[in-house]
Scaffold this active site. Structure first.
Site, PDB file in Angstrom:
ATOM      1  N   ASN A  88       0.804  -1.225   0.000  1.00 57.63           N
ATOM      2  CA  ASN A  88       0.000   0.000   0.000  1.00 57.63           C
ATOM      3  C   ASN A  88       0.837   1.274   0.000  1.00 57.63           C
ATOM      4  O   ASN A  88       0.385   2.313  -0.506  1.00 57.63           O
ATOM      5  CB  ASN A  88      -0.924  -0.025   1.232  1.00 57.63           C
ATOM      6  CG  ASN A  88      -1.517   1.326   1.531  1.00 57.63           C
ATOM      7  OD1 ASN A  88      -2.482   1.744   0.918  1.00 57.63           O
ATOM      8  ND2 ASN A  88      -0.912   2.051   2.479  1.00 57.63           N
ATOM      9  N   TYR A 167       3.566  10.348 -10.991  1.00 54.26           N
ATOM     10  CA  TYR A 167       2.707   9.460 -10.195  1.00 54.26           C
ATOM     11  C   TYR A 167       1.890   8.519 -11.080  1.00 54.26           C
ATOM     12  O   TYR A 167       1.898   7.298 -10.873  1.00 54.26           O
ATOM     13  CB  TYR A 167       1.796  10.314  -9.311  1.00 54.26           C
ATOM     14  CG  TYR A 167       0.844   9.514  -8.451  1.00 54.26           C
ATOM     15  CD1 TYR A 167       1.319   8.747  -7.387  1.00 54.26           C
ATOM     16  CD2 TYR A 167      -0.529   9.531  -8.685  1.00 54.26           C
ATOM     17  CE1 TYR A 167       0.445   8.019  -6.588  1.00 54.26           C
ATOM     18  CE2 TYR A 167      -1.405   8.813  -7.893  1.00 54.26           C
ATOM     19  CZ  TYR A 167      -0.913   8.055  -6.842  1.00 54.26           C
ATOM     20  OH  TYR A 167      -1.774   7.329  -6.062  1.00 54.26           O
TER      21      TYR A 167
HETATM   22  N1  LIG Z   1      -5.668   8.905  -1.668  1.00 55.07           N
HETATM   23  C1  LIG Z   1      -6.094   8.605  -2.889  1.00 55.07           C
HETATM   24  O1  LIG Z   1      -7.015   9.231  -3.444  1.00 55.07           O
HETATM   25  C2  LIG Z   1      -5.477   7.470  -3.631  1.00 55.07           C
HETATM   26  C3  LIG Z   1      -6.003   7.138  -4.875  1.00 55.07           C
HETATM   27  C4  LIG Z   1      -5.447   6.084  -5.585  1.00 55.07           C
HETATM   28  C5  LIG Z   1      -4.409   5.337  -5.028  1.00 55.07           C
HETATM   29  N2  LIG Z   1      -3.924   5.682  -3.808  1.00 55.07           N
HETATM   30  C6  LIG Z   1      -2.817   4.864  -3.284  1.00 55.07           C
HETATM   31  O2  LIG Z   1      -3.152   4.372  -2.002  1.00 55.07           O
HETATM   32  C7  LIG Z   1      -1.956   4.131  -1.246  1.00 55.07           C
HETATM   33  C8  LIG Z   1      -2.091   4.782   0.123  1.00 55.07           C
HETATM   34  O3  LIG Z   1      -2.125   6.182  -0.048  1.00 55.07           O
HETATM   35  P1  LIG Z   1      -2.885   7.175   0.933  1.00 55.07           P
HETATM   36  O4  LIG Z   1      -3.814   7.953   0.101  1.00 55.07           O
HETATM   37  O5  LIG Z   1      -3.390   6.457   2.128  1.00 55.07           O
HETATM   38  O6  LIG Z   1      -1.664   8.172   1.282  1.00 55.07           O
HETATM   39  P2  LIG Z   1      -0.971   8.589   2.646  1.00 55.07           P
HETATM   40  O7  LIG Z   1      -1.975   8.900   3.695  1.00 55.07           O
HETATM   41  O8  LIG Z   1       0.011   9.624   2.255  1.00 55.07           O
HETATM   42  O9  LIG Z   1      -0.213   7.251   3.090  1.00 55.07           O
HETATM   43  C9  LIG Z   1       0.897   6.781   2.398  1.00 55.07           C
HETATM   44  C10 LIG Z   1       1.587   5.766   3.282  1.00 55.07           C
HETATM   45  O10 LIG Z   1       2.742   5.268   2.575  1.00 55.07           O
HETATM   46  C11 LIG Z   1       3.835   5.372   3.466  1.00 55.07           C
HETATM   47  N3  LIG Z   1       5.112   5.428   2.765  1.00 55.07           N
HETATM   48  C12 LIG Z   1       5.516   6.309   1.830  1.00 55.07           C
HETATM   49  N4  LIG Z   1       6.786   6.026   1.447  1.00 55.07           N
HETATM   50  C13 LIG Z   1       7.170   4.944   2.164  1.00 55.07           C
HETATM   51  C14 LIG Z   1       8.345   4.188   2.230  1.00 55.07           C
HETATM   52  N5  LIG Z   1       9.426   4.487   1.497  1.00 55.07           N
HETATM   53  N6  LIG Z   1       8.394   3.117   3.058  1.00 55.07           N
HETATM   54  C15 LIG Z   1       7.320   2.804   3.818  1.00 55.07           C
HETATM   55  N7  LIG Z   1       6.182   3.502   3.824  1.00 55.07           N
HETATM   56  C16 LIG Z   1       6.109   4.559   2.998  1.00 55.07           C
HETATM   57  C17 LIG Z   1       3.560   6.619   4.283  1.00 55.07           C
HETATM   58  O11 LIG Z   1       4.377   6.654   5.427  1.00 55.07           O
HETATM   59  P3  LIG Z   1       4.850   8.049   6.122  1.00 55.07           P
HETATM   60  O12 LIG Z   1       3.760   8.451   7.068  1.00 55.07           O
HETATM   61  O13 LIG Z   1       6.120   7.669   6.793  1.00 55.07           O
HETATM   62  O14 LIG Z   1       5.050   9.053   5.013  1.00 55.07           O
HETATM   63  C18 LIG Z   1       2.091   6.387   4.586  1.00 55.07           C
HETATM   64  O15 LIG Z   1       1.952   5.452   5.623  1.00 55.07           O
HETATM   65  C19 LIG Z   1      -0.808   4.703  -2.094  1.00 55.07           C
HETATM   66  O16 LIG Z   1      -0.181   3.644  -2.808  1.00 55.07           O
HETATM   67  C20 LIG Z   1      -1.524   5.630  -3.062  1.00 55.07           C
HETATM   68  O17 LIG Z   1      -0.794   5.809  -4.258  1.00 55.07           O
HETATM   69  C21 LIG Z   1      -4.426   6.717  -3.097  1.00 55.07           C
END
Ligand SMILES: NC(=O)c1ccc[n+]([C@@H]2O[C@H](COP(=O)([O-])OP(=O)(O)OC[C@H]3O[C@@H](n4cnc5c(N)ncnc54)[C@H](OP(=O)(O)O)[C@@H]3O)[C@@H](O)[C@H]2O)c1
Length: 244
Positions: A88, A167
């Site tokens: 994730n 992205y």
């Molecule tokens: N939000 C949306 O609308 C959306 C839509 C489509 C897909 N997604 C995908 O859903 C997934 C979760 O995103 P989210 O929206 O929940 O974003 P988020 O709240 O920013 O969470 C991202 C998570 O990834 C972690 N992370 C980033 N780089 C990392 C690394 N090098 N090693 C370990 N952990 C790492 C972050 O940790 P830290 O707290 O340490 O930064 C955080 O726990 C992502 O893959 C994103 O691309 C999101």
């Protein structure tokens, strides 16, 4: 070996990943909270435990070989196997991302985490997944990685998002890699799929999304708990299959 099913969710300290951990925990799974920052990780583990989840912290930076191999060793010692891996963790690499001006570092950051990170973690955990009776891998992708949607002139910005030269292609790359894994793993009991959570209000987009993290987590939880005759090598959102 532990009786309950074991999952590892990367980037589980907040956002969608946290809710995937909470949802699997509510199903009785023991959940490894993969997170790179100790304080954020422990806070999430505490909150999950307070909600009744059998959560344990897994120090994990998906861009770091040593961190990933230590995480695999920790899970091997803890459970001896892994039933589901949810890749994730993800980053945008920084916005805005016009293709004509985007920095190569931005591209690199997105691909390092969103693609190479997934491959690194998956390959480190595969030996433990192979020991589970019904292993599942879920790669958290995005509909913005769908070339079919990106090139559909009738699609709204709500579906395809703004210009994101790092992205979006990183998620297209991830989708292509997911298909390659599915090809190699076909004929085994491992099912691997990509998921799109929809547009979710999280740090990733400055909380502009209109879905809740819990809603975004649902598709990943479904794919992590697929029955043995479930699909593999496909791309899903709540409403069904996402076109590549
Ligand atoms: N939000 C949306 O609308 C959306 C839509 C489509 C897909 N997604 C995908 O859903 C997934 C979760 O995103 P989210 O929206 O929940 O974003 P988020 O709240 O920013 O969470 C991202 C998570 O990834 C972690 N992370 C980033 N780089 C990392 C690394 N090098 N090693 C370990 N952990 C790492 C972050 O940790 P830290 O707290 O340490 O930064 C955080 O726990 C992502 O893959 C994103 O691309 C999101």
């Amino acid at each position: 070996m532990s009786e309950s099913k074991i999952a590892l969710v990367t980037g589980a300290n907040k956002g969608i990943g946290y809710e995937i951990a909470a949802g699997l925990g509510a199903l009785g799974w023991s959940v490894g909270v993969g997170a790179r920052d100790e304080q954020r990780r422990e806070a999430a583990v505490e909150k999950l435990r307070a909600a009744g989840v059998d959560a344990f912290g897994v120090p994990l930076d998906v861009t770091d070989d040593a961190s990933v191999s230590a995480a695999a060793q920790q899970i091997e010692r803890y459970a001896g196997r892994l039933d589901a891996l949810v890749n994730n963790a993800g980053v945008t690499g920084g916005m805005p991302q016009s293709p004509t001006t985007v920095g190569i570092d931005t591209m690199r950051t997105a691909v390092e985490t969103n693609v190479f990170g997934v491959i690194r973690v998956t390959n480190a955990l595969l030996p433990l997944l192979r020991r589970a009776p019904s292993p599942r891998i879920v790669n958290m992708s995005s509909g913005v990685g769908s070339l079919a949607r990106q090139t559909d002139p009738s699609a709204s910005e709500g579906t395809v998002g703004p210009l994101s030269a790092a992205y979006s292609p990183s998620k297209t790359f991830l989708n292509a890699v997911t298909v390659q894994y599915a090809k190699e793993l076909r004929g085994t009991n491992i099912l691997i799929n990509a998921a799109c959570p929809g547009y979710v209000a999280t740090d990733l987009n400055g909380f502009r999304g209109y879905r809740t993290p819990e809603q975004g987590a649902a598709v990943a939880i479904r794919l992590a708990t697929l029955p043995d005759d479930g699909p593999t090598g496909s791309f899903f959102e709540d409403a069904g299959v996402v076109p590549w």
